[in-house]
Design an enzyme around this catalytic site. Structure first.
Site, mmCIF file in Angstrom:
data_model
loop_
_atom_site.group_PDB
_atom_site.id
_atom_site.type_symbol
_atom_site.label_atom_id
_atom_site.label_comp_id
_atom_site.label_asym_id
_atom_site.label_seq_id
_atom_site.Cartn_x
_atom_site.Cartn_y
_atom_site.Cartn_z
ATOM 1 N N LYS A 78 0.905 -1.154 -0.104
ATOM 2 C CA LYS A 78 0.008 -0.117 0.068
ATOM 3 C C LYS A 78 0.852 1.209 0.035
ATOM 4 O O LYS A 78 1.883 1.286 0.714
ATOM 5 C CB LYS A 78 -1.012 -0.111 1.337
ATOM 6 C CG LYS A 78 -2.229 0.728 1.223
ATOM 7 C CD LYS A 78 -3.254 0.162 0.679
ATOM 8 C CE LYS A 78 -4.430 1.286 0.325
ATOM 9 N NZ LYS A 78 -5.558 0.490 -0.124
ATOM 10 N N GLY A 178 -20.011 7.217 5.365
ATOM 11 C CA GLY A 178 -19.150 7.531 4.222
ATOM 12 C C GLY A 178 -19.680 7.337 2.789
ATOM 13 O O GLY A 178 -19.880 6.088 2.397
ATOM 14 N N VAL A 179 -20.240 8.206 2.236
ATOM 15 C CA VAL A 179 -20.886 8.234 0.771
ATOM 16 C C VAL A 179 -19.904 8.627 -0.378
ATOM 17 O O VAL A 179 -20.277 9.486 -1.028
ATOM 18 C CB VAL A 179 -22.230 8.658 0.856
ATOM 19 C CG1 VAL A 179 -23.294 7.567 1.457
ATOM 20 C CG2 VAL A 179 -22.554 9.968 1.511
ATOM 21 N N GLY A 180 -18.896 8.254 -0.198
ATOM 22 C CA GLY A 180 -17.633 8.611 -1.554
ATOM 23 C C GLY A 180 -17.908 7.810 -2.452
ATOM 24 O O GLY A 180 -19.109 7.330 -2.912
ATOM 25 N N SER A 181 -16.902 7.426 -3.248
ATOM 26 C CA SER A 181 -17.014 6.558 -4.344
ATOM 27 C C SER A 181 -17.830 5.093 -4.283
ATOM 28 O O SER A 181 -18.639 5.010 -4.894
ATOM 29 C CB SER A 181 -15.419 6.338 -4.957
ATOM 30 O OG SER A 181 -14.859 7.436 -5.087
ATOM 31 N N VAL A 182 -17.245 4.372 -3.282
ATOM 32 C CA VAL A 182 -17.910 3.111 -2.870
ATOM 33 C C VAL A 182 -19.260 3.477 -2.112
ATOM 34 O O VAL A 182 -20.150 2.508 -2.629
ATOM 35 C CB VAL A 182 -16.847 2.297 -2.110
ATOM 36 C CG1 VAL A 182 -17.578 0.862 -1.944
ATOM 37 C CG2 VAL A 182 -15.628 2.054 -2.865
ATOM 38 N N GLY A 183 -19.352 4.181 -1.185
ATOM 39 C CA GLY A 183 -20.535 4.038 -0.280
ATOM 40 C C GLY A 183 -21.385 4.768 -1.265
ATOM 41 O O GLY A 183 -22.649 4.334 -0.941
HETATM 42 P P1 NAI Z 1 -13.598 8.213 -1.112
HETATM 43 O O1 NAI Z 1 -12.575 8.891 -0.572
HETATM 44 O O2 NAI Z 1 -14.259 8.157 -2.271
HETATM 45 O O3 NAI Z 1 -14.830 8.146 0.150
HETATM 46 C C1 NAI Z 1 -14.695 7.890 1.625
HETATM 47 C C2 NAI Z 1 -15.717 8.905 2.280
HETATM 48 O O4 NAI Z 1 -15.808 8.893 3.431
HETATM 49 C C3 NAI Z 1 -15.504 10.615 1.757
HETATM 50 O O5 NAI Z 1 -16.725 10.812 1.184
HETATM 51 C C4 NAI Z 1 -15.289 11.055 3.306
HETATM 52 O O6 NAI Z 1 -15.727 12.543 3.300
HETATM 53 C C5 NAI Z 1 -16.045 10.130 3.960
HETATM 54 N N1 NAI Z 1 -15.420 10.077 5.591
HETATM 55 C C6 NAI Z 1 -14.289 10.182 5.970
HETATM 56 N N2 NAI Z 1 -14.219 10.137 7.307
HETATM 57 C C7 NAI Z 1 -15.600 9.849 7.694
HETATM 58 C C8 NAI Z 1 -16.255 9.640 8.906
HETATM 59 N N3 NAI Z 1 -15.660 9.745 9.998
HETATM 60 N N4 NAI Z 1 -17.561 9.498 8.836
HETATM 61 C C9 NAI Z 1 -18.454 9.505 7.765
HETATM 62 N N5 NAI Z 1 -17.840 9.826 6.628
HETATM 63 C C10 NAI Z 1 -16.408 9.874 6.656
HETATM 64 O O7 NAI Z 1 -13.130 6.575 -0.704
HETATM 65 P P2 NAI Z 1 -13.886 5.190 -1.267
HETATM 66 O O8 NAI Z 1 -12.972 4.785 -2.560
HETATM 67 O O9 NAI Z 1 -15.162 5.242 -1.417
HETATM 68 O O10 NAI Z 1 -13.174 4.264 -0.285
HETATM 69 C C11 NAI Z 1 -13.985 4.148 1.007
HETATM 70 C C12 NAI Z 1 -13.270 3.023 1.920
HETATM 71 O O11 NAI Z 1 -13.393 1.701 1.114
HETATM 72 C C13 NAI Z 1 -11.736 3.400 2.224
HETATM 73 O O12 NAI Z 1 -11.650 2.827 3.485
HETATM 74 C C14 NAI Z 1 -11.058 2.611 1.286
HETATM 75 O O13 NAI Z 1 -9.906 1.978 1.634
HETATM 76 C C15 NAI Z 1 -11.967 1.183 1.055
HETATM 77 N N6 NAI Z 1 -11.959 0.648 -0.203
HETATM 78 C C16 NAI Z 1 -11.958 1.262 -1.377
HETATM 79 C C17 NAI Z 1 -11.848 0.506 -2.758
HETATM 80 C C18 NAI Z 1 -12.299 1.108 -3.857
HETATM 81 O O14 NAI Z 1 -12.191 0.543 -4.784
HETATM 82 N N7 NAI Z 1 -12.399 2.493 -3.861
HETATM 83 C C19 NAI Z 1 -11.338 -1.003 -2.611
HETATM 84 C C20 NAI Z 1 -11.272 -1.592 -1.201
HETATM 85 C C21 NAI Z 1 -11.391 -0.825 -0.340
#
Ligand code: NAI
Length: 349
Positions: A78, A178-183
């Site tokens: 990582k 967390g409603v980023g890319s995956v959420g």
């Molecule tokens: P992202 O950065 O697009 O979304 C993360 C979201 O969580 C953001 O909207 C952020 O503002 C929010 N956030 C951060 N701290 C918070 C809290 N305390 N309470 C509520 N919301 C909070 O990231 P992504 O890509 O959606 O990844 C999410 C998780 O999934 C990470 O832990 C990542 O390592 C894991 N993951 C992602 C993969 C992927 O394909 N993108 C693959 C496997 C795991």
């Protein structure tokens, strides 16, 4: 650029420090026993270097286990980089990171993670071929891994809800942290199924937007873990299941994308004793790395779909066998991953 190695985990922590571009962080390599160490690049604000390095080491270990259980010919690593304060030249930053990846000569392959995008990986590609998560071409695998991660989590949640809680998702109340890319992707899949959603994000506008789009309930980020739900989906950062949170959770099943959801391994046992079913994070969130691996290996989208479809049945076997043995699901999964790595290493030797 300072570039050195500290052997405080299996295969080393490589320190990246480039004053001109603001690049500052590490590449942690946990294992290359099954192949090059594959794992995304995270850019985040850490309070100090120690916190960053600890996160990188834990995430790298999780990648080794995730890749092994998903049957991928890769080890685990990582990259974790400190987000520069204020404005910075993103292209130069990621090109410098690409040069650091290139120096490892294929021992580490990078891709997106929290805080990085397909556009960033294109900059990395200017300096090294050891990167995936680039644009998709035709039927070839590639592009943003997040939709595949969301799909694997969704299918796992659906099967576990039915198999363990005897609950259909259309009748389930699901909280997403967390409603980023995956959420957000997961929220859309669950909304299409008719699930009752509660969403939260530290980015309030993002959570409000998803809530409005999907007719979900929106609560504050500090309230979400206290909401009574059938299922909790941590999709933000790690260590959310800890001494403070586990005793007061009001949920029955935990299934989300975030890596390293348990602050310490012992929190898996705490959940088991509370009767809360924990689906090991690296088992259910493998969809993204499956897509990244397929892109790197020149495979197709249909190969990815097939492998992602195996995630939920694998999870059910793990839940079942952990239950039979009376051990925490994370402990069972970690043992299975370690056994898989050592057996595959023996076969290859
Ligand atoms: P992202 O950065 O697009 O979304 C993360 C979201 O969580 C953001 O909207 C952020 O503002 C929010 N956030 C951060 N701290 C918070 C809290 N305390 N309470 C509520 N919301 C909070 O990231 P992504 O890509 O959606 O990844 C999410 C998780 O999934 C990470 O832990 C990542 O390592 C894991 N993951 C992602 C993969 C992927 O394909 N993108 C693959 C496997 C795991």
């Amino acid at each position: 650029m300072v570039f050195m190695s500290a052997m405080d985990l299996d295969e080393g922590v490589h320190v990246l420090d480039d004053h001109d571009t603001g690049l500052n962080g590490v590449i942690a390599i946990h294992s290359t026993a099954l192949g090059p160490a594959a794992g995304g690049c995270r850019v985040w604000e850490y309070s100090d270097q120690a916190e960053l390095v600890t996160d990188a080491i834990r995430l790298a270990r999780g990648m080794s286990y995730k890749n092994a259980l998903a049957g991928l010919p890769f080890g685990g690593g990582k990259a974790v980089l400190m987000r520069p304060s204020g404005d910075f030249d993103r292209a130069a930053f990621f090109r410098a990171f690409g040069s650091s990846v290139a120096k490892l000569d294929g021992r580490y392959i990078t891709a997106e993670d929290v805080g990085t995008t397909v556009a960033d990986m294109r900059m990395v590609r200017d300096r090294t071929r050891f990167v995936a998560g680039l644009e998709k071409n035709g039927s070839a695998a590639g592009g943003d891994p997040s939709p595949w991660t969301a799909k694997g989590v969704y299918e796992s949640m659906k099967m576990a809800a039915q198999g363990v809680l005897q609950l259909n998702l259309k009748d389930a109340k699901v909280a997403i942290q967390g409603v980023g890319s995956v959420g957000a992707g997961l929220a859309r899949l669950l909304a299409a199924e008719g699930a009752h959603l509660v969403v939260a994000d530290v980015d309030e506008a993002r959570a409000a937007g998803i809530a409005y789009e999907l007719g979900a309930l929106h609560v504050g980020a500090d309230e979400l873990l206290g909401v009574e739900t059938d299922i909790l989906a941590p999709c933000a950062l790690g260590a959310v299941l800890n001494d403070m949170t586990v005793p007061s959770l009001k949920t029955r099943l935990i299934c989300g994308a975030a890596n390293n959801q348990l602050e310490h391994d012992r929190h898996g046992e705490d959940l088991r004793l509370r009767g809360i079913v924990y689906t090991p994070d690296y088992v259910v969130n493998a969809g993204g790395i499956i897509n990244v691996a397929a892109e790197y290996l020149g495979e197709t989208t249909s190969d990815v779909r097939k492998r992602v479809g195996q995630i939920a049945p694998r999870l059910m076997r793990i839940l079942h066998e952990a239950g039979e043995q009376g051990v925490a699901t994370n402990v069972f999964a970690d043992n299975l991953a370690r056994t898989t790595i050592s057996e595959m290493r023996t076969c290859a030797a």
